[in-house]
Design an enzyme around this catalytic site. Structure first.
Site, PDB file in Angstrom:
ATOM      1  N   HIS A  73      35.875  36.920  38.720  1.00 56.14           N
ATOM      2  CA  HIS A  73      36.861  37.081  39.848  1.00 56.14           C
ATOM      3  C   HIS A  73      36.486  38.390  40.453  1.00 56.14           C
ATOM      4  CE1 HIS A  73      39.909  34.626  37.038  1.00 56.14           C
ATOM      5  NE2 HIS A  73      38.784  33.863  37.663  1.00 56.14           N
ATOM      6  N   GLU A  89      38.105  41.441  40.260  1.00 54.30           N
ATOM      7  CA  GLU A  89      38.004  42.434  39.499  1.00 54.30           C
ATOM      8  C   GLU A  89      36.733  42.266  38.495  1.00 54.30           C
ATOM      9  OE1 GLU A  89      40.516  40.022  39.803  1.00 54.30           O
ATOM     10  OE2 GLU A  89      42.469  40.869  39.751  1.00 54.30           O
ATOM     11  N   SER A  95      46.926  39.576  43.107  1.00 54.40           N
ATOM     12  CA  SER A  95      47.404  39.871  41.633  1.00 54.40           C
ATOM     13  C   SER A  95      46.316  39.485  40.550  1.00 54.40           C
ATOM     14  CB  SER A  95      48.757  39.277  41.484  1.00 54.40           C
ATOM     15  OG  SER A  95      49.314  39.509  40.379  1.00 54.40           O
ATOM     16  N   CYS A 147      44.681  37.731  37.436  1.00 59.45           N
ATOM     17  CA  CYS A 147      44.752  36.922  36.277  1.00 59.45           C
ATOM     18  C   CYS A 147      44.889  37.528  34.861  1.00 59.45           C
ATOM     19  CB  CYS A 147      43.903  35.690  36.309  1.00 59.45           C
ATOM     20  SG  CYS A 147      42.354  36.299  35.549  1.00 59.45           S
ATOM     21  N   CYS A 154      41.846  39.477  33.799  1.00 61.87           N
ATOM     22  CA  CYS A 154      41.444  40.543  34.489  1.00 61.87           C
ATOM     23  C   CYS A 154      42.456  41.483  34.158  1.00 61.87           C
ATOM     24  CB  CYS A 154      41.383  40.281  36.175  1.00 61.87           C
ATOM     25  SG  CYS A 154      40.087  39.428  36.403  1.00 61.87           S
TER      26      CYS A 154
END
Lengths: 188, 188
Positions: free
Chosen positions: B92, B94, B116, B118, B121
């Site tokens: 992802h 992050e 935002s 998940c 993360c």
């Protein structure tokens, strides 16, 4: 050409070690489906422990994992921790094996891990929908088995004494690395 | 040799886009500490959005992230989602930026994410001890801000309309990829 490990080959520690070290995409060169189909849960767990041993021999954290397709019993992903080797903040046994498997449907697979999953790996395991997780060591670390079961993942404990001894030795030798890997507390 | 972006350079969209695309280790060639020190939170967030745009242009999920050292304001890690590009089950925005940063002490850093976080993360963010997370989009997805605050991470919402529009377009175009990336439901 028939692979080295086939219907007529014994399942030995040397064979499991060769499987642990062989790149996953090349495994069909080493073993056929008959051999893979005969591997018990305890033997797949031993492959995860031999991956942990590989990491330990490289100076890293001794944790390994193997992902097996439930229907064919083929190994579709495997790996070990590389916190030290790659300066990788979250390449644990499980994340390493999942990355190795790539973008597949994990709901048809089982993940074998040599050590109980940390918070991040447990979250990834339920989020990517694994059907079953087999844990090889809840002696040195544990805590997320209940979370996984709540989220619908079948969890089995199948402790491997060799893996438990190896991780216990590592914890004694490098307690800071254990804490960094398990709880994210920087050891640098 | 003075870097291209320095005390005398305006902060433009083109400058931020060059920063987004430059490998992190080579950033000192592109900008000096004075330029980095002048970047506002909104401008760092725009770099995360430009990384999301890079991923979208590659056919991937448009989510990016940037990690900044709190004291020096230097960028120490950045990246974008590669679910599609690398067939990577959990890279992802992050996780990509954290892997790029390597094994550092994240408690002295802030992570800026275009979307935002998940479950995976968010867990990684508190486990690796980030002091602060800035979120650029809680319109297309949200839910883990409270968890992060409970775990002691400061969370700020700083929505970037360009990033929100881009992600909304992606969700409409590829709803299955959105669900796979956000909830782990295989889209293959």
């Amino acid at each position: 050409m028939m692979p080295l490990l086939n219907a007529h080959t014994d399942i030995t520690e040397q064979a499991l070690n060769a499987i642990a070290h062989m790149p996953t995409r090349s495994l069909p060169v080493l073993m056929d489906d008959d051999f893979a189909g005969r591997l018990t849960d305890a033997e797949v767990m031993r492959i995860a422990v031999l991956l942990a041993r590989k990491s330990y021999d490289e100076g890293g954290c001794p944790i390994g994992a193997v992902i097996v397709d439930n229907a064919t019993r083929r190994i579709v992903g495997k790996g070990h921790n590389t916190l030290v080797q790659e300066s990788h903040p979250y390449n644990h046994g499980e994340t390493s094996a999942i990355r190795d498997a790539g973008r597949i449907d994990f709901s048809a697979t089982t993940l074998y891990t040599s050590l109980s999953p940390c918070d991040v790996c447990a979250t990834l395991l339920y989020m990517r929908g694994f059907s079953r997780v087999v844990v090889g060591d809840v002696t040195n670390a544990s805590g997320n088995e209940a979370l996984l079961r709540e989220k619908g993942v079948a969890v089995e404990i199948l402790e491997d004494p060799t893996g438990i001894d190896l991780y216990a030795r590592f914890r004694l030798e490098k307690p800071d690395q254990h804490m960094e890997d398990w709880k994210g507390l920087s050891a640098l």
